[in-house]
Design a protein around this motif. Structure first.
Motif, mmCIF file in Angstrom:
data_model
loop_
_atom_site.group_PDB
_atom_site.id
_atom_site.type_symbol
_atom_site.label_atom_id
_atom_site.label_comp_id
_atom_site.label_asym_id
_atom_site.label_seq_id
_atom_site.Cartn_x
_atom_site.Cartn_y
_atom_site.Cartn_z
ATOM 1 N N ILE A 106 0.769 -1.293 -0.030
ATOM 2 C CA ILE A 106 -0.022 0.111 0.197
ATOM 3 C C ILE A 106 1.105 1.375 -0.029
ATOM 4 O O ILE A 106 1.579 1.394 0.975
ATOM 5 C CB ILE A 106 -1.187 0.138 1.220
ATOM 6 C CG1 ILE A 106 -1.614 -1.153 1.229
ATOM 7 C CG2 ILE A 106 -1.858 1.380 1.194
ATOM 8 C CD1 ILE A 106 -2.824 -1.293 2.500
ATOM 9 N N SER A 107 0.770 2.100 -0.891
ATOM 10 C CA SER A 107 1.336 3.227 -1.165
ATOM 11 C C SER A 107 1.134 4.445 -0.553
ATOM 12 O O SER A 107 1.979 5.625 0.044
ATOM 13 C CB SER A 107 1.905 3.612 -2.646
ATOM 14 O OG SER A 107 0.579 3.849 -3.037
ATOM 15 N N GLN A 108 -0.134 4.587 -0.141
ATOM 16 C CA GLN A 108 -0.574 5.812 0.539
ATOM 17 C C GLN A 108 -1.899 5.491 1.239
ATOM 18 O O GLN A 108 -2.805 4.534 0.833
ATOM 19 C CB GLN A 108 -0.722 6.939 -0.407
ATOM 20 C CG GLN A 108 -1.663 6.857 -1.410
ATOM 21 C CD GLN A 108 -1.845 8.082 -2.357
ATOM 22 O OE1 GLN A 108 -0.931 8.924 -2.323
ATOM 23 N NE2 GLN A 108 -3.007 7.938 -3.067
ATOM 24 N N TYR A 109 -2.200 6.291 2.180
ATOM 25 C CA TYR A 109 -3.657 5.997 2.857
ATOM 26 C C TYR A 109 -4.249 7.283 2.712
ATOM 27 O O TYR A 109 -3.577 8.393 2.636
ATOM 28 C CB TYR A 109 -3.318 5.526 4.168
ATOM 29 C CG TYR A 109 -2.817 4.409 4.790
ATOM 30 C CD1 TYR A 109 -3.730 3.307 4.764
ATOM 31 C CD2 TYR A 109 -1.287 4.360 4.658
ATOM 32 C CE1 TYR A 109 -3.129 2.021 4.953
ATOM 33 C CE2 TYR A 109 -0.870 2.744 5.007
ATOM 34 C CZ TYR A 109 -1.848 1.505 5.006
ATOM 35 O OH TYR A 109 -1.303 0.581 5.368
ATOM 36 N N PRO A 110 -5.686 7.200 2.868
ATOM 37 C CA PRO A 110 -6.481 6.208 3.060
ATOM 38 C C PRO A 110 -6.502 5.291 1.870
ATOM 39 O O PRO A 110 -6.057 5.916 0.688
ATOM 40 C CB PRO A 110 -7.852 6.813 3.331
ATOM 41 C CG PRO A 110 -7.934 8.276 2.519
ATOM 42 C CD PRO A 110 -6.489 8.715 2.897
ATOM 43 N N THR A 111 -6.859 4.211 1.994
ATOM 44 C CA THR A 111 -6.872 3.252 0.949
ATOM 45 C C THR A 111 -8.117 2.541 0.833
ATOM 46 O O THR A 111 -8.951 2.042 1.669
ATOM 47 C CB THR A 111 -5.800 2.245 0.877
ATOM 48 O OG1 THR A 111 -5.807 1.139 0.095
ATOM 49 C CG2 THR A 111 -5.909 1.422 2.298
ATOM 50 N N VAL A 112 -8.661 2.170 -0.334
ATOM 51 C CA VAL A 112 -10.151 1.485 -0.593
ATOM 52 C C VAL A 112 -9.625 0.128 -0.806
ATOM 53 O O VAL A 112 -8.857 -0.091 -2.070
ATOM 54 C CB VAL A 112 -10.809 2.070 -1.802
ATOM 55 C CG1 VAL A 112 -12.044 1.272 -1.960
ATOM 56 C CG2 VAL A 112 -10.912 3.714 -1.546
ATOM 57 N N PRO A 113 -10.008 -0.783 0.205
ATOM 58 C CA PRO A 113 -9.590 -2.269 -0.046
ATOM 59 C C PRO A 113 -10.615 -3.181 -1.004
ATOM 60 O O PRO A 113 -11.557 -2.312 -1.449
ATOM 61 C CB PRO A 113 -9.686 -2.680 1.334
ATOM 62 C CG PRO A 113 -10.997 -2.041 2.163
ATOM 63 C CD PRO A 113 -10.821 -0.687 1.513
ATOM 64 N N GLY A 114 -10.319 -4.243 -1.046
ATOM 65 C CA GLY A 114 -11.263 -5.218 -1.923
ATOM 66 C C GLY A 114 -10.603 -5.621 -3.440
ATOM 67 O O GLY A 114 -10.199 -4.854 -4.066
ATOM 68 N N PHE A 115 -10.874 -6.911 -3.619
ATOM 69 C CA PHE A 115 -10.396 -7.474 -4.962
ATOM 70 C C PHE A 115 -11.520 -7.729 -5.780
ATOM 71 O O PHE A 115 -11.595 -7.437 -6.962
ATOM 72 C CB PHE A 115 -9.464 -8.520 -4.953
ATOM 73 C CG PHE A 115 -8.142 -8.448 -4.207
ATOM 74 C CD1 PHE A 115 -7.290 -8.195 -4.934
ATOM 75 C CD2 PHE A 115 -8.001 -8.413 -2.696
ATOM 76 C CE1 PHE A 115 -5.682 -8.090 -4.364
ATOM 77 C CE2 PHE A 115 -6.827 -7.990 -2.065
ATOM 78 C CZ PHE A 115 -5.670 -8.013 -2.882
ATOM 79 N N ASP A 116 -12.433 -8.362 -5.319
ATOM 80 C CA ASP A 116 -13.710 -8.976 -6.095
ATOM 81 C C ASP A 116 -14.751 -8.040 -6.495
ATOM 82 O O ASP A 116 -15.173 -7.265 -5.302
ATOM 83 C CB ASP A 116 -14.273 -10.075 -5.307
ATOM 84 C CG ASP A 116 -13.433 -11.377 -5.507
ATOM 85 O OD1 ASP A 116 -12.655 -11.514 -6.457
ATOM 86 O OD2 ASP A 116 -13.950 -12.278 -4.536
ATOM 87 N N PHE A 117 -15.185 -7.867 -7.443
ATOM 88 C CA PHE A 117 -16.516 -6.949 -7.868
ATOM 89 C C PHE A 117 -17.464 -7.666 -8.782
ATOM 90 O O PHE A 117 -16.897 -8.514 -9.753
ATOM 91 C CB PHE A 117 -16.171 -5.607 -8.314
ATOM 92 C CG PHE A 117 -15.590 -5.784 -9.863
ATOM 93 C CD1 PHE A 117 -16.362 -5.559 -10.823
ATOM 94 C CD2 PHE A 117 -14.324 -6.113 -10.126
ATOM 95 C CE1 PHE A 117 -16.118 -5.644 -12.199
ATOM 96 C CE2 PHE A 117 -13.593 -6.438 -11.280
ATOM 97 C CZ PHE A 117 -14.636 -5.952 -12.624
ATOM 98 N N SER A 118 -18.465 -7.169 -8.944
ATOM 99 C CA SER A 118 -19.547 -7.463 -10.111
ATOM 100 C C SER A 118 -20.149 -6.060 -10.257
ATOM 101 O O SER A 118 -20.574 -5.510 -9.451
ATOM 102 C CB SER A 118 -20.536 -8.510 -9.739
ATOM 103 O OG SER A 118 -21.368 -8.873 -10.847
ATOM 104 N N GLY A 119 -20.338 -5.663 -11.437
ATOM 105 C CA GLY A 119 -20.817 -4.601 -11.922
ATOM 106 C C GLY A 119 -21.106 -4.310 -13.312
ATOM 107 O O GLY A 119 -21.296 -5.048 -14.108
#
Length: 342
Positions: free
Chosen positions: A80-93
């Motif tokens: 992680i290069s900077q914060y805040p960070t939005v996590p999560g790998f999986d998606f459907s959209g």
């Protein structure tokens, strides 16, 4: 024959969109690693796609153990290069913008896949930028919530069972933690390709795992697997030595030359040496976000040959509760966040 030279253009290739996205979006972020309560809702800029990337409106996001480990300071937290960070790998959209008019995933296409978090923002957000090669069309038979539970877990299981173990008729496969996200897909893929599948899980999940294709289910709370199985061709270890020396005991139930596959990173640093001493092969495994493989998995889902089990669904703002539920350790299948309406 003479060819006309191509004319250069100073104009950028237009991005094809359904509608202009907003400037900002709702997301779940964390400002520092820690317990689940470091996750909180925030307003962040909508990311901008470049070159061949898609901008997708996220309808649902899968929750995986790697998400919780990263939030806690392990997993991929070091990247992680900077914060805040939005996590999560999986998606459907739904694709909002596509790089060009004839693209395979035009604006309006329903897709599912994996994000390259933390190289980019994660899926716990209303919009995400996605590499084209990491997505596939959403299976028509699945809702977005169901589809969001598939990518990372199913691709991991596919890589383990099909690409590494080369599952085939009559092969004897032992899968540890068969009722989890990766495990329940691994059971189904191994059975689909004709393997004889033995699974370790809690007793309450035994009937369900047999429905998925397991031939033998060992209740790890009452029976030591190494006392009842032997001569396995492959062991897929989703536990490692973090609990009851599962890894060390696993190499002992393999036939000479059998294959031990360790999945959780750091769960047994000495696995390679132990496997070599036992006369068996060994490898670790990392998931590959392969859109082509995900498309194949999608066809199996649509045909009914494979299914995804969603244990619980939380709203995006309740991501902390979802992580706490996951870390409690009793999840069957997957947990999913509902991000927006279809």
């Amino acid at each position: 024959m003479r060819f006309r030279p191509l004319r250069s253009s100073t104009k950028e290739t237009p991005t094809v969109t359904v509608a202009d996205p907003p400037a900002r979006m709702r997301a779940v972020v964390f400002d520092e690693t820690g317990a689940p309560d470091v996750l909180h809702s925030s307003s962040v800029p909508v990311p901008s796609p470049v070159i061949s990337e898609l901008l997708v409106r996220v309808v649902a996001a899968g929750v995986n153990p790697i998400d919780a480990k990263t939030r806690a300071g392990r997993g991929v937290a070091q990247a992680i290069s900077q914060y805040p960070t939005v996590p999560g790998f999986d998606f459907s959209g739904i694709v909002v913008s596509s790089p060009y008019e004839a693209h395979a995933f035009p604006a309006g296409t329903e897709v599912y896949g994996m994000l390259p978090y933390p190289r980019s923002g994660g899926s716990y957000a209303e919009y995400a930028v996605v590499p084209t090669l990491s997505v596939a069309r959403k299976p028509a038979s699945l809702s977005h919530v169901e589809a969001a539970g598939v990518p990372l877990a199913a691709l991991t299981a596919w890589g383990l069972v099909v690409e590494t173990a080369h599952a085939h008729e009559g092969q004897r496969v032992l899968i540890h933690a068969g009722s989890g996200g990766v495990g329940h897909f691994a059971v189904q893929f191994a059975a689909y390709f004709g393997a004889h599948v033995t699974v370790t899980a809690s007793g309450r999940n035994a009937p369900w795992l047999r429905e998925l294709g397991a031939s033998v289910v060992i209740d790890y709370t009452t029976t030591r697997f190494d006392e009842v199985v032997t001569d396995m061709d492959v062991v897929i270890d989703l536990v490692g030595n973090v609990a009851a020396d599962t890894g060390s005991r696993s190499v002992k139930v393999l036939r000479p030359g059998g294959l031990y596959i360790l999945v959780p990173t750091g769960s047994w640093p000495g696995y390679a040496a132990a496997a070599d001493a036992a006369g068996v092969r060994a490898t670790s495994y990392k998931v590959v976000p392969d859109g082509s493989a995900l498309a194949t998995i999608g066809r199996l889902l649509d045909s009914g040959s494979v299914q995804v089990y969603i244990d619980k669904v939380f709203d995006l703002g309740d991501a902390a509760a979802a992580h706490a539920e996951l870390e409690a350790g009793h999840t069957r299948g997957k947990i999913v966040l509902r991000v927006s309406d279809d």
